[in-house]
Each structure stands twice: as C-alpha cells, then as structure tokens.
Design an enzyme around this catalytic site. Sequence first.
Site, PDB file in Angstrom:
ATOM      1  N   SER A 157       0.841  -1.195   0.000  1.00 44.30           N
ATOM      2  CA  SER A 157       0.000   0.000   0.000  1.00 44.30           C
ATOM      3  C   SER A 157       0.878   1.248   0.000  1.00 44.30           C
ATOM      4  O   SER A 157       1.824   1.350   0.796  1.00 44.30           O
ATOM      5  CB  SER A 157      -0.880  -0.063   1.266  1.00 44.30           C
ATOM      6  OG  SER A 157      -1.704   1.051   1.366  1.00 44.30           O
ATOM      7  N   HIS A 236      -9.802  11.217  -7.547  1.00 45.45           N
ATOM      8  CA  HIS A 236      -9.551  12.625  -7.897  1.00 45.45           C
ATOM      9  C   HIS A 236      -9.210  12.797  -9.371  1.00 45.45           C
ATOM     10  O   HIS A 236      -8.654  13.831  -9.763  1.00 45.45           O
ATOM     11  CB  HIS A 236      -8.469  13.215  -6.995  1.00 45.45           C
ATOM     12  CG  HIS A 236      -8.940  13.328  -5.581  1.00 45.45           C
ATOM     13  ND1 HIS A 236      -9.699  14.393  -5.125  1.00 45.45           N
ATOM     14  CD2 HIS A 236      -8.844  12.469  -4.539  1.00 45.45           C
ATOM     15  CE1 HIS A 236     -10.022  14.202  -3.863  1.00 45.45           C
ATOM     16  NE2 HIS A 236      -9.507  13.034  -3.472  1.00 45.45           N
ATOM     17  N   LYS A 267     -17.211  13.641  -7.014  1.00 46.00           N
ATOM     18  CA  LYS A 267     -16.296  14.764  -7.264  1.00 46.00           C
ATOM     19  C   LYS A 267     -16.435  15.219  -8.722  1.00 46.00           C
ATOM     20  O   LYS A 267     -17.295  16.030  -9.032  1.00 46.00           O
ATOM     21  CB  LYS A 267     -14.890  14.368  -6.844  1.00 46.00           C
ATOM     22  CG  LYS A 267     -14.856  13.943  -5.352  1.00 46.00           C
ATOM     23  CD  LYS A 267     -13.486  13.664  -4.832  1.00 46.00           C
ATOM     24  CE  LYS A 267     -13.485  12.882  -3.535  1.00 46.00           C
ATOM     25  NZ  LYS A 267     -14.044  13.564  -2.367  1.00 46.00           N
ATOM     26  N   THR A 296     -26.255  -2.415   3.430  1.00 49.21           N
ATOM     27  CA  THR A 296     -26.647  -1.009   3.468  1.00 49.21           C
ATOM     28  C   THR A 296     -27.561  -0.695   2.295  1.00 49.21           C
ATOM     29  O   THR A 296     -27.441  -1.305   1.223  1.00 49.21           O
ATOM     30  CB  THR A 296     -25.401  -0.080   3.492  1.00 49.21           C
ATOM     31  OG1 THR A 296     -25.827   1.253   3.746  1.00 49.21           O
ATOM     32  CG2 THR A 296     -24.617  -0.122   2.205  1.00 49.21           C
ATOM     33  N   THR A 297     -28.471   0.223   2.510  1.00 43.06           N
ATOM     34  CA  THR A 297     -29.449   0.588   1.478  1.00 43.06           C
ATOM     35  C   THR A 297     -28.740   1.090   0.222  1.00 43.06           C
ATOM     36  O   THR A 297     -27.764   1.840   0.309  1.00 43.06           O
ATOM     37  CB  THR A 297     -30.404   1.668   2.042  1.00 43.06           C
ATOM     38  OG1 THR A 297     -31.132   1.076   3.117  1.00 43.06           O
ATOM     39  CG2 THR A 297     -31.371   2.173   1.000  1.00 43.06           C
ATOM     40  N   THR A 382      -5.132  15.206   8.153  1.00 47.24           N
ATOM     41  CA  THR A 382      -5.267  15.086   6.696  1.00 47.24           C
ATOM     42  C   THR A 382      -3.913  15.269   6.022  1.00 47.24           C
ATOM     43  O   THR A 382      -3.598  14.610   5.026  1.00 47.24           O
ATOM     44  CB  THR A 382      -6.297  16.117   6.184  1.00 47.24           C
ATOM     45  OG1 THR A 382      -7.488  16.000   6.969  1.00 47.24           O
ATOM     46  CG2 THR A 382      -6.643  15.888   4.728  1.00 47.24           C
TER      47      THR A 382
HETATM   48  C1  LIG Z   1      -8.380   9.284  -2.547  1.00 43.09           C
HETATM   49  C2  LIG Z   1      -9.779   9.208  -2.049  1.00 43.09           C
HETATM   50  N1  LIG Z   1     -10.425   8.033  -2.151  1.00 43.09           N
HETATM   51  C3  LIG Z   1     -11.699   7.920  -1.712  1.00 43.09           C
HETATM   52  C4  LIG Z   1     -12.366   8.987  -1.149  1.00 43.09           C
HETATM   53  C5  LIG Z   1     -13.767   8.807  -0.696  1.00 43.09           C
HETATM   54  O1  LIG Z   1     -14.658   9.162  -1.718  1.00 43.09           O
HETATM   55  P1  LIG Z   1     -16.134   9.672  -1.364  1.00 43.09           P
HETATM   56  O2  LIG Z   1     -16.041  11.119  -1.008  1.00 43.09           O
HETATM   57  O3  LIG Z   1     -16.942   9.408  -2.584  1.00 43.09           O
HETATM   58  O4  LIG Z   1     -16.592   8.850  -0.202  1.00 43.09           O
HETATM   59  C6  LIG Z   1     -11.714  10.232  -1.020  1.00 43.09           C
HETATM   60  C7  LIG Z   1     -12.315  11.424  -0.422  1.00 43.09           C
HETATM   61  O5  LIG Z   1     -13.315  11.885  -0.434  1.00 43.09           O
HETATM   62  C8  LIG Z   1     -10.380  10.344  -1.494  1.00 43.09           C
HETATM   63  O6  LIG Z   1      -9.719  11.491  -1.385  1.00 43.09           O
END
Ligand SMILES: Cc1ncc(COP(=O)(O)O)c(C=O)c1O
Length: 431
Positions: A157, A236, A267, A296-297, A382
């Site tokens: 990872s 992204h 996004k 989940t729904t 973050t």
């Molecule tokens: C790299 C990455 N993967 C997954 C997600 C999660 O996606 P979502 O906002 O659709 O839950 C995010 C942030 O929102 C992210 O930055």
Amino acid sequence: MPAQRNSGLSLAPLAEARAGAGYDRFFRNALESLHSERRYRVFADIERISGRFPTARWRRPDGAVSEITVWCSNDYLGMGQHPEVVGAMVETAGRCGVGAGGTRNIAGNNSPLVDLERELADLHGKEAGLVFTSGYVSNQAGISTIAKLIPNCLILSDAFNHNSMIEGVRHSGCEKKIFRHNDLGHLEELLREAGDRPKLIAFESVYSMDGDVAPIGRICDLADRYGAMTYLDEVHAVGLYGPRGAGIAERDGVMDRVDVIEGTLAKGFGCVGGYITASAAICDAVRSFAAGFIFTTALPPAVAAAATASVRYLKRSGAERAAHQRQAAATKVALEAAGLPVLPTDTHIVPVMVGDAELCKAAADHLLERHGIYIQPINYPTVPRGTERLRITPSPFHDAAHIARLTEALAETWATLALPKAGTVFVEAAE
Ligand SMILES: Cc1ncc(COP(=O)(O)O)c(C=O)c1O
C-alpha cells in the site's frame, strides 16, 4: 472551554435527569484534546446556488447571510449543477420516488443503478462495475473483500493512500507492507522480498493533498514482473482526465493493465456514490461477500440516473476538462506571480502552504470574513503537521475576475497575518 463553541452543530437542550448524561464528560474531554492540539474542525454553513457556481450563500454564526465564492469544492467541474444532471435527477425522482427501498439483497437492483454500472464498466473498459453508497465504502469494502478472498495475500500500500484504503487494508486482516510514496525502487524491493505469494498493490492516481500523480504504467510493469494484482483509486481523476474522462490510467493508455479501478461519483461527476470496475468475477465476488455492499441501502434511483447522465456527458464532452486545466494553470501562475508559496503540482490541485495549524485556520477565517472567499483549512491528520495548507480547487467556472480577486485576497491575507512567502521550506514536524 465549551466543546460546542462555534462548531456549526445545533444542540438540543440537555435532559439533566438522564443517567447517560454523565457519560458526556468523556466526549467533552475528547473534544477538549482536539481543541488543545488545535485540531478541532469547524464547518462553515453554506448553501450552494444551482446555476451560479462557484457563488454560494454563507450563513454566519449570527444568522446573517452573505454571498461568497467557493474555492475548495471537489465538484471539480461543476457537474453537480449541470442541467442534464439535475434534469435526470428530477425526472427520475418524479418517476421512481426518492429512496431505493432497501439494500439490494432486500429490494433488488433498481434499474437506474444497473444502467449506471454498465456505464461505468464501459468507461473503464472493464467487464463489470459495482456501485456503493460512497467512494469511501467502495474502497473499504472493495479492498478488504478482494484481499480476503486471495489466500495468503500480501497488500502493498502506498504510504499516502487515503484513509478509506487504509481501512480496507485493515479490515482485510491480511499482512500489509507500506511502500514509500510513489517510490518504485521501494515497491520493487518489497515485491521481491515477498517471493511468489499472492500480492495486491493498492495505490491512487492523483493524490489529492499534494496534487501529484502515480507512475501507473511503471507500477503495472512491476506488478507484471512480480505477479501482483493492482487496485487503483482514481477518485480525484475520474471525469477530469483522459479522452472520455476515465482518469489518469486512460490518459496514460494503461487502463487495461490495472485489475481494479475504483472511483467516486461525488467529485468530477458532481453527485454521490462510489464504485469499482473490474472483471466480472471480481465484481460478482465483492457483490456476494462485501458487508459494506450487502448490509446497506442502495443508492437511490434518482442519484444513479444523475450520475449516469454526468458520466455519459463527460464521455462525449472534453470542453469542461480543457477549461478546468486552463483555469487551474491560470490560478497557479497568478498566485506564484504574487509571491505566494504554491506547491508545484502537475494537476488541477493548487495547494498554498502555511505550515502551521492555527495560522492556516486564521487565514481561512480571514479570507471568509474579510473577502467572502471560502477555502477550508487543511490540517493534521489530513496532512502531516508542519505542512498545513489551503487547498485551492479551481473549476471551469472560476473566471479571470475570480482569479484576480482570489490573488488580491490571498496577498492581503498573507501580508496581514505575516504568513510564509514563496521559497519557504515546509517540513513534516516530528511527532
Ligand atoms: C483518494 C480518495 N479516495 C476515496 C475517497 C472517498 O470518496 P467519497 O467522497 O466518494 O466517499 C476520497 C475522499 O473523499 C479520497 O480522497
């Protein structure tokens, strides 16, 4: 310090006699530690205005409302207000109602969801797609289920992977090794050490805080050489890169080399939901075994129809992608010319470095209150401490006048708060 100060939460009056109220001190203590570490988050109360993006209404803590310009939305292309997308949602809600009626196990698939999954599989050139309620859930459920179903799987990872991927790795219960961010040498070392056991490489295409890009093709070369499977988060990048908006792997011509491509509908596509695309066997196995899918729904039909409209539109139109890149480049040039410490990126993300949590929050507050510009401060966890920043996301709707106003406002804020100038070196603070 009262825990609920300026938090944007609306709190009901406390029921004094309730025995459980005594437990509140644990939560107040936890919040207090966030305050003392300067990590307590405050969310602005904002109402988006369809048709006027990036303008929005900000309801101040005293209830007064003013118009502001949003510079930190991940609705990167403004598709959340696109007439075809809004139209699809309204029409489908009128026809099908608003809820999905249950989990897919209970209520079956809704047809707009089936159409969306076909659209996504086609987007990424895969046999199948599987939609989840968010990108977060798709990573958590997708990675954990895929890795769990591979006997003796080792997960490799990237060190900068998103929390949803980290949670997926953790939930798999598999052994994991972290490779240094985008470091092919380190990845190869770990692959070689692992020998011939099954391996899954999990990584992202665009890393959202630093705006840098993974060498997808070269990671796939290593995967081929050492017999590993690949899982790529294009959250992204979907909608934003590639001739049909399938992401960086499409742009780089390597989509067929990646085993699982994960994305979000929230996004670039401006809606909500997440997905994986892969072989029919992988998607069917995740559908059959992933708790985060089963219990989940499902995504409501109107949301699925809106997402399908957005994906379809961006497959055929590259105008938004071109304008997005143009405005992001223009923003970088303007901010750099003003002497602001812009972190160089190859993507649409424009981080302006501050390097201190309190100053970062103060800069964001000042921009909002004095200039009507909304940019959420990005602090630990973050990003690492010492690298706090304002993360600016220009869209095709941020025109030259918006960019000029942003530049002036940032320059004034930097001068008023004596923030670090271009050329400052920002280093991760030791824990
Ligand atoms: C790299 C990455 N993967 C997954 C997600 C999660 O996606 P979502 O906002 O659709 O839950 C995010 C942030 O929102 C992210 O930055």
